[in-house]
Write an enzyme that holds these catalytic residues in place. Structure first.
Site, PDB file in Angstrom:
ATOM      1  N   ASP A  34      -6.653 -45.807  26.897  1.00 28.90           N
ATOM      2  CA  ASP A  34      -7.452 -44.975  27.728  1.00 28.90           C
ATOM      3  C   ASP A  34      -6.728 -43.606  28.274  1.00 28.90           C
ATOM      4  O   ASP A  34      -5.619 -43.392  28.333  1.00 28.90           O
ATOM      5  CB  ASP A  34      -7.785 -45.675  29.095  1.00 28.90           C
ATOM      6  CG  ASP A  34      -8.883 -45.237  29.937  1.00 28.90           C
ATOM      7  OD1 ASP A  34      -9.813 -44.721  29.505  1.00 28.90           O
ATOM      8  OD2 ASP A  34      -8.945 -45.456  31.163  1.00 28.90           O
ATOM      9  N   GLY A  37      -9.922 -38.838  26.745  1.00 28.57           N
ATOM     10  CA  GLY A  37     -11.033 -37.539  27.253  1.00 28.57           C
ATOM     11  C   GLY A  37     -10.227 -36.552  28.260  1.00 28.57           C
ATOM     12  O   GLY A  37     -10.455 -35.407  28.539  1.00 28.57           O
ATOM     13  N   HIS A  51      -9.293 -37.553  21.268  1.00 27.58           N
ATOM     14  CA  HIS A  51      -9.534 -38.846  20.486  1.00 27.58           C
ATOM     15  C   HIS A  51      -8.563 -38.567  19.199  1.00 27.58           C
ATOM     16  O   HIS A  51      -7.946 -39.738  18.849  1.00 27.58           O
ATOM     17  CB  HIS A  51     -11.083 -39.001  19.863  1.00 27.58           C
ATOM     18  CG  HIS A  51     -11.679 -39.551  21.435  1.00 27.58           C
ATOM     19  ND1 HIS A  51     -11.442 -40.484  22.231  1.00 27.58           N
ATOM     20  CD2 HIS A  51     -12.960 -38.773  22.017  1.00 27.58           C
ATOM     21  CE1 HIS A  51     -12.580 -40.463  23.161  1.00 27.58           C
ATOM     22  NE2 HIS A  51     -13.284 -39.489  22.905  1.00 27.58           N
ATOM     23  N   LEU A 145       3.804 -57.494  11.677  1.00 20.52           N
ATOM     24  CA  LEU A 145       2.950 -57.274  12.465  1.00 20.52           C
ATOM     25  C   LEU A 145       1.426 -57.397  12.459  1.00 20.52           C
ATOM     26  O   LEU A 145       0.903 -57.120  11.428  1.00 20.52           O
ATOM     27  CB  LEU A 145       3.360 -55.574  13.164  1.00 20.52           C
ATOM     28  CG  LEU A 145       2.202 -55.335  14.299  1.00 20.52           C
ATOM     29  CD1 LEU A 145       2.530 -55.937  15.802  1.00 20.52           C
ATOM     30  CD2 LEU A 145       2.247 -53.506  14.375  1.00 20.52           C
TER      31      LEU A 145
END
Length: 258
Positions: A34, A37, A51, A145
């Site tokens: 998060d 923006g 982004h 992973l």
């Protein structure tokens, strides 16, 4: 290792893992990516720059998680609620995912990373679905992973889907009502056969889980930071793990004083 993604100088900077106990790592780390923006807005840049910068951060964290021996890394890439964003931004996000798969899948494969996707993948555009299917098939046999990308994912939608699947099994007499338990529910989640997250990381200063892995994070340790995702670096990831290693996980029990 990871030569395509990082120069030797950058790789050497990231390889100092002596500050953490490599014998007590969280098996599964979940991340809500998060703040892209907000990062761009603070720099007076279009949100698209945020982004793209966030995609670079994911590369760095994947590398670090792989090198220290994390088993599963689940990253929240696009939620079911993100469709409410402007159409141009949605197209950009889907385009970035397609670019990621085109440009990075071979490097992930070479480094023994297995990539998986959770969410309503069937609702995505056909061209993107094909790239996802190809990426999963190409890395399916890798044993390092597991990079688990949540795309068009929502925790409530996942639970609703599981309820429908289980209900259908009951109606078809494949499952008895009294046999429904937590294990049955987990078997019908997107994350079946993946251990629950031990650590949930949320950057950008928000203190919520945003409909992410609602069932799975019941006993996860939460780690919050005000750093926006594009500025989140390997050292921040290691700090989260150091803090995790200082916590006592009791799972509803009491401290063992013996």
């Amino acid at each position: 290792m990871w030569k395509k993604w990082f120069s030797d100088k950058a790789a050497n900077k990231q390889n100092d893992y002596t500050s953490i106990d490599l014998t007590r790592l969280p098996c599964h780390v979940a991340i809500i990516m998060d703040g892209n923006g907000r990062w761009a807005q603070k720099k007076s840049l279009p949100r698209a720059f945020g982004h793209r910068a966030g995609a670079e951060t994911l590369r760095e964290i994947v590398m670090t998680a792989s090198e220290i021996g994390i088993k599963v890394l689940t990253a929240y890439a696009f939620s079911t609620e993100n469709w409410r964003r402007p159409a141009d931004e949605v197209r950009l996000l889907m385009g970035l995912l397609a670019e990621y798969l085109d440009n990075e899948i071979n490097e992930l494969d070479k480094n023994n990373v297995q990539i998986r996707f959770i969410g309503k993948i069937e609702e995505l555009a056909l061209t993107l679905r094909k790239k996802i299917e190809k990426a999963q098939a190409q890395t399916a046999q890798n044993t390092g992973l597991i990079l688990n990308l949540a795309v068009n994912y929502g925790g409530r939608a996942e639970l609703t889907r599981a309820v429908k699947i289980i209900t259908e099994k009951v109606l078809n007499q494949e499952l008895a009502l009294e046999d429904i338990n937590e294990a049955i529910i987990e078997e019908n989640l997107y994350t079946a056969n993946i251990p629950a997250p031990d650590l949930l990381i949320r950057p950008s200063g928000d203190f919520r889980i945003s409909n992410f892995l609602l069932w799975q994070v019941a006993y996860a340790e939460f780690w919050f930071t005000e750093i926006n995702w594009p500025d989140f670096k390997s050292e921040n990831f290691l700090q989260a793990i150091r803090d995790y290693q200082q916590r006592e996980r009791r799972f509803g029990g009491i401290k063992n004083t013996k």
